[in-house]
Design a protein around this motif. Structure first.
Motif, PDB file in Angstrom:
ATOM      1  N   PHE A  88       0.837  -1.194   0.000  1.00  0.00           N
ATOM      2  CA  PHE A  88       0.000   0.000   0.000  1.00  0.00           C
ATOM      3  C   PHE A  88       0.873   1.247   0.000  1.00  0.00           C
ATOM      4  N   ASN A  89       0.288   2.377  -0.388  1.00  0.00           N
ATOM      5  CA  ASN A  89       0.926   3.654  -0.086  1.00  0.00           C
ATOM      6  C   ASN A  89       0.507   4.062   1.329  1.00  0.00           C
ATOM      7  N   GLY A  90       0.752   5.296   1.730  1.00  0.00           N
ATOM      8  CA  GLY A  90       0.483   5.678   3.104  1.00  0.00           C
ATOM      9  C   GLY A  90      -0.983   5.853   3.446  1.00  0.00           C
ATOM     10  N   SER A  91      -1.822   6.075   2.447  1.00  0.00           N
ATOM     11  CA  SER A  91      -3.221   6.415   2.695  1.00  0.00           C
ATOM     12  C   SER A  91      -3.982   5.420   3.575  1.00  0.00           C
ATOM     13  N   PRO A  92      -3.900   4.105   3.330  1.00  0.00           N
ATOM     14  CA  PRO A  92      -4.657   3.161   4.158  1.00  0.00           C
ATOM     15  C   PRO A  92      -4.250   3.151   5.632  1.00  0.00           C
ATOM     16  N   LEU A  93      -3.104   3.752   5.963  1.00  0.00           N
ATOM     17  CA  LEU A  93      -2.664   3.789   7.356  1.00  0.00           C
ATOM     18  C   LEU A  93      -3.504   4.741   8.205  1.00  0.00           C
ATOM     19  N   PHE A  94      -3.910   5.848   7.608  1.00  0.00           N
ATOM     20  CA  PHE A  94      -4.494   6.901   8.444  1.00  0.00           C
ATOM     21  C   PHE A  94      -5.668   7.645   7.825  1.00  0.00           C
ATOM     22  N   SER A  95      -5.960   7.458   6.538  1.00  0.00           N
ATOM     23  CA  SER A  95      -7.045   8.230   5.925  1.00  0.00           C
ATOM     24  C   SER A  95      -8.385   7.866   6.557  1.00  0.00           C
ATOM     25  N   GLY A  96      -9.248   8.857   6.697  1.00  0.00           N
ATOM     26  CA  GLY A  96     -10.571   8.617   7.251  1.00  0.00           C
ATOM     27  C   GLY A  96     -10.620   8.793   8.756  1.00  0.00           C
ATOM     28  N   GLY A 132     -12.270   4.958  16.605  1.00  0.00           N
ATOM     29  CA  GLY A 132     -11.511   5.003  15.360  1.00  0.00           C
ATOM     30  C   GLY A 132     -10.170   4.308  15.508  1.00  0.00           C
ATOM     31  N   TYR A 133      -9.579   3.951  14.377  1.00  0.00           N
ATOM     32  CA  TYR A 133      -8.240   3.354  14.362  1.00  0.00           C
ATOM     33  C   TYR A 133      -7.422   4.011  13.275  1.00  0.00           C
ATOM     34  N   GLU A 134      -6.191   4.354  13.606  1.00  0.00           N
ATOM     35  CA  GLU A 134      -5.246   4.851  12.619  1.00  0.00           C
ATOM     36  C   GLU A 134      -3.844   4.398  13.020  1.00  0.00           C
ATOM     37  N   ILE A 135      -2.953   4.362  12.039  1.00  0.00           N
ATOM     38  CA  ILE A 135      -1.585   3.890  12.299  1.00  0.00           C
ATOM     39  C   ILE A 135      -0.620   4.979  11.832  1.00  0.00           C
ATOM     40  N   PRO A 136      -0.291   5.927  12.694  1.00  0.00           N
ATOM     41  CA  PRO A 136       0.611   7.034  12.318  1.00  0.00           C
ATOM     42  C   PRO A 136       2.059   6.558  12.286  1.00  0.00           C
ATOM     43  N   PHE A 137       2.377   5.753  11.300  1.00  0.00           N
ATOM     44  CA  PHE A 137       3.660   5.045  11.211  1.00  0.00           C
ATOM     45  C   PHE A 137       4.850   5.973  11.417  1.00  0.00           C
ATOM     46  N   ASN A 138       4.906   7.053  10.651  1.00  0.00           N
ATOM     47  CA  ASN A 138       6.093   7.913  10.671  1.00  0.00           C
ATOM     48  C   ASN A 138       6.303   8.617  12.009  1.00  0.00           C
ATOM     49  N   ARG A 139       5.212   8.858  12.726  1.00  0.00           N
ATOM     50  CA  ARG A 139       5.320   9.538  14.018  1.00  0.00           C
ATOM     51  C   ARG A 139       6.200   8.754  14.998  1.00  0.00           C
ATOM     52  N   TYR A 140       6.100   7.433  14.930  1.00  0.00           N
ATOM     53  CA  TYR A 140       6.830   6.604  15.895  1.00  0.00           C
ATOM     54  C   TYR A 140       8.330   6.543  15.613  1.00  0.00           C
ATOM     55  N   PHE A 141       8.707   6.828  14.366  1.00  0.00           N
ATOM     56  CA  PHE A 141      10.124   6.721  14.012  1.00  0.00           C
ATOM     57  C   PHE A 141      10.743   8.089  13.694  1.00  0.00           C
ATOM     58  N   PHE A 142       9.981   9.136  13.973  1.00  0.00           N
ATOM     59  CA  PHE A 142      10.493  10.478  13.695  1.00  0.00           C
ATOM     60  C   PHE A 142      11.647  10.820  14.636  1.00  0.00           C
ATOM     61  N   LYS A 143      12.701  11.335  14.046  1.00  0.00           N
ATOM     62  CA  LYS A 143      13.857  11.763  14.846  1.00  0.00           C
ATOM     63  C   LYS A 143      14.088  13.245  14.620  1.00  0.00           C
TER      64      LYS A 143
END
Length: 570
Positions: free
Chosen positions: A346-354, A529-540
């Motif tokens: 997937f691209n990033g959209s299914p992680l957090f859109s909606g 709701g559910y979302e997966i803010p992937f980049n937030r967890y690995f942001f430096k």
């Protein structure tokens, strides 16, 4: 095994004859079907004379089973022509070639129809290239003794890869880089070695948007490498007629007689409705709308709910990615019968859109609350031919092992790549064998590492609460409705998100009431709701440069500009 790379290179060189009369993106449409024709021509050569004799003498209406039994193949040809005889008459080359093609069994003719071979023959004749192309292919000996099915499969895969890479503007529509597929398959099979040791086991592999069949082919190869005594049966469906024909040809060339590759839209024309699969892989189109099948999908969702494929929810019409995942989940083997595993890009959209309550959020909620999401791997950018954007592999399964139950692992693999010497469209990076092994290790390892985090399922869920404020009249008194309840001031209405692990009332008392003491929660409007803010967890956070350093650079830049202006004035 014959030198298959040499054969592939020779065939690819024939495409140079098309330059000027065909676009580069059209080369495959010519060369691939002629490769298929030449392979079949060589394979059928030993039985050719006998088939012609039988075709005249046998009187039964259905001769196909007899012919197939004699050729020991799943195809045959009853035309008097072959490549050698076609070269005997250059003036009648077009007519005779069409006669030759019409002599094939129905499945081969259907493949050639989807390649639009008839129109290609017209163009080759007009360009005065038809005879030359057949002559070139006649130089190749592609019989089974010289080139076995495995080697021929490699040849065909290499041609598909080269033509897809050459056609940068369309490659991403139906071609996934081989190294990405290898990573997906290894992730699927990493914890499966014990399950694949049974000799004679039948393993079904499926791709609902199979394109040219790359995922199915590599899955076959890697499963066979784990245990060559299991039988792997590929299943797939493809919407584009040319890529469907390519995939179907590849399966026939490899001798995969059990393979089932279907043509049509997987949503509205599911040709494998009752099948269940052990492993599923797919790279569905990113951000493609599903308006053409909207009525069908909505009707199934409304009437069948969770008894159909789309009971969890429907994503926005502009992106059907999560429809593919739901479709695949519907084809999982029940957990009590062994279960299934899915890898999807997937691209990033299914992680957090909606937002909470939306179709996308509800789909994520259903998947996570049913403990099916095992891992998400963030890939390096610029891996694909038609897009530079970030991509992610989702691993979804209904048979998590003990240590993964109730957990989701996020793997940050964005730095595991090598720069390519030459870009191919938007593809500037690649993941080599070492990168693949490192990423798989991150997915499976027990020791802590900065590039992965294990979360509880609930970590990605939240309550969206509606915070109301009272409506005051002109005298400063709170207005009440007919039931004596406080009226809400809609202009002051606000919302807050509260993680599932946090008590809503505790959050409200701590974060809201100290600032708006007259507020309350309208519990009837609360949504999960559910979302997966992937980049937030690995942001430096990158430390900023010191002001002294910036000032120094500005002064140097001013001097440089002043000097340049002086030279202009002089």
């Amino acid at each position: 095994m014959k030198n298959w790379t040499g054969i592939a290179n020779f065939i690819f060189s024939v495409a140079e004859l098309l330059r000027g009369d065909f676009k580069q993106s059209e080369y495959g449409k010519v060369i691939l079907p002629f490769t298929v024709l030449r392979r079949f021509d060589c394979v059928l050569a030993p039985s050719k004379a006998k088939i012609l004799e039988m075709n005249k003498s046998i009187t039964v209406s259905n001769k196909a089973p007899i012919f197939k039994r004699h050729t020991k193949q799943d195809f045959y040809n009853t035309s008097k022509f072959d490549f050698a005889k076609l070269l005997d008459d250059s003036n009648a080359i077009e007519t005779n070639l069409r006669d030759y093609i019409n002599g094939f069994s129905d499945d081969v003719k259907a493949i050639l129809d989807n390649f639009e071979t008839g129109a290609t023959i017209d163009r080759l004749k007009k360009a005065k290239l038809l005879y030359i192309i057949i002559q070139k292919f006649s130089e190749l000996n592609l019989d089974e003794k010289t080139v076995d099915n495995l080697a021929m499969g490699y040849v065909f895969e290499e041609l598909i890869r080269k033509f897809s890479e050459q056609s940068n503007e369309t490659a991403g529509e139906h071609f996934t880089p081989r190294e990405v597929i290898e990573l997906m398959v290894k992730l699927l099979l990493e914890d499966e070695r014990d399950l694949l040791t049974t000799d004679g086991k039948v393993v079904k592999v499926y791709d609902p948007a199979c394109g040219t069949g790359g995922m199915l082919a590599i899955a076959q190869q890697q499963l066979a490498a784990l245990n060559n005594k299991i039988e792997v049966i590929p299943f797939g469906q493809e919407l584009n007629p040319e890529t469907y024909a390519t995939c179907k040809s590849d399966m026939i060339i490899k001798g995969s007689t059990q393979a089932k590759i279907e043509f049509g839209n997987s949503f509205s024309e599911d040709k494998l409705p009752s099948e269940k699969f052990d492993y599923m892989l797919s790279n569905p189109p990113f951000g493609v709308e599903w308006k053409k099948v909207q009525d069908f999908v909505e009707n199934e969702a409304d009437k069948q709910g969770f008894n159909g494929r789309f009971g969890a929810g429907l994503p926005r019409i502009s992106d059907g990615s999560l429809l593919f995942l739901q479709h695949m989940i519907s084809k999982m083997i029940p957990k009590d019968k062994g279960g299934s595993r899915i890898a999807i890009v997937f691209n990033g959209s299914p992680l957090f859109s909606g937002d909470a309550g939306s179709g996308e959020s509800n789909i994520r909620k259903w998947i996570i609350e049913n403990d099916m999401l095992e891992a998400i791997i963030g890939l390096p950018s610029e891996l694909f031919y038609n897009t530079p954007i970030a991509t992610y592999i989702w691993i979804v399964t209904n048979r998590k092992n003990k240590r993964r139950k109730g957990k989701i692992r996020l793997v940050n693999a964005v730095s595991y790549f090598e720069k390519m010497r030459k870009s191919l469209g938007n593809k500037r990076n690649e993941i080599n064998k070492q990168n693949i092994d490192e990423i798989v290790k991150l997915y499976s390892m027990h020791k802590p590492h900065e590039s992965y985090i294990d979360f509880d399922n609930e970590d990605f869920g939240y309550n969206k609460i509606t915070v109301e404020r009272p409506l005051y009249d002109s005298k400063g008194k709170i207005e009440l409705d007919k039931k004596g309840k406080k009226k809400a001031n809609t202009e002051l209405r606000d919302s807050e998100t509260v993680t599932l692990k946090e008590n809503i009332l505790d959050f409200f008392k701590k974060e809201v009431l100290p600032y708006v003491s007259d507020a309350w929660i309208d519990e009837s409007k609360t949504k999960i709701g559910y979302e997966i803010p992937f980049n937030r967890y690995f942001f430096k956070l990158t430390s900023l440069r010191k002001s002294e350093q910036i000032q120094k650079e500005i002064k140097l830049l001013e001097k440089s500009i002043s000097k340049a202006l002086d030279e202009v004035v002089r």
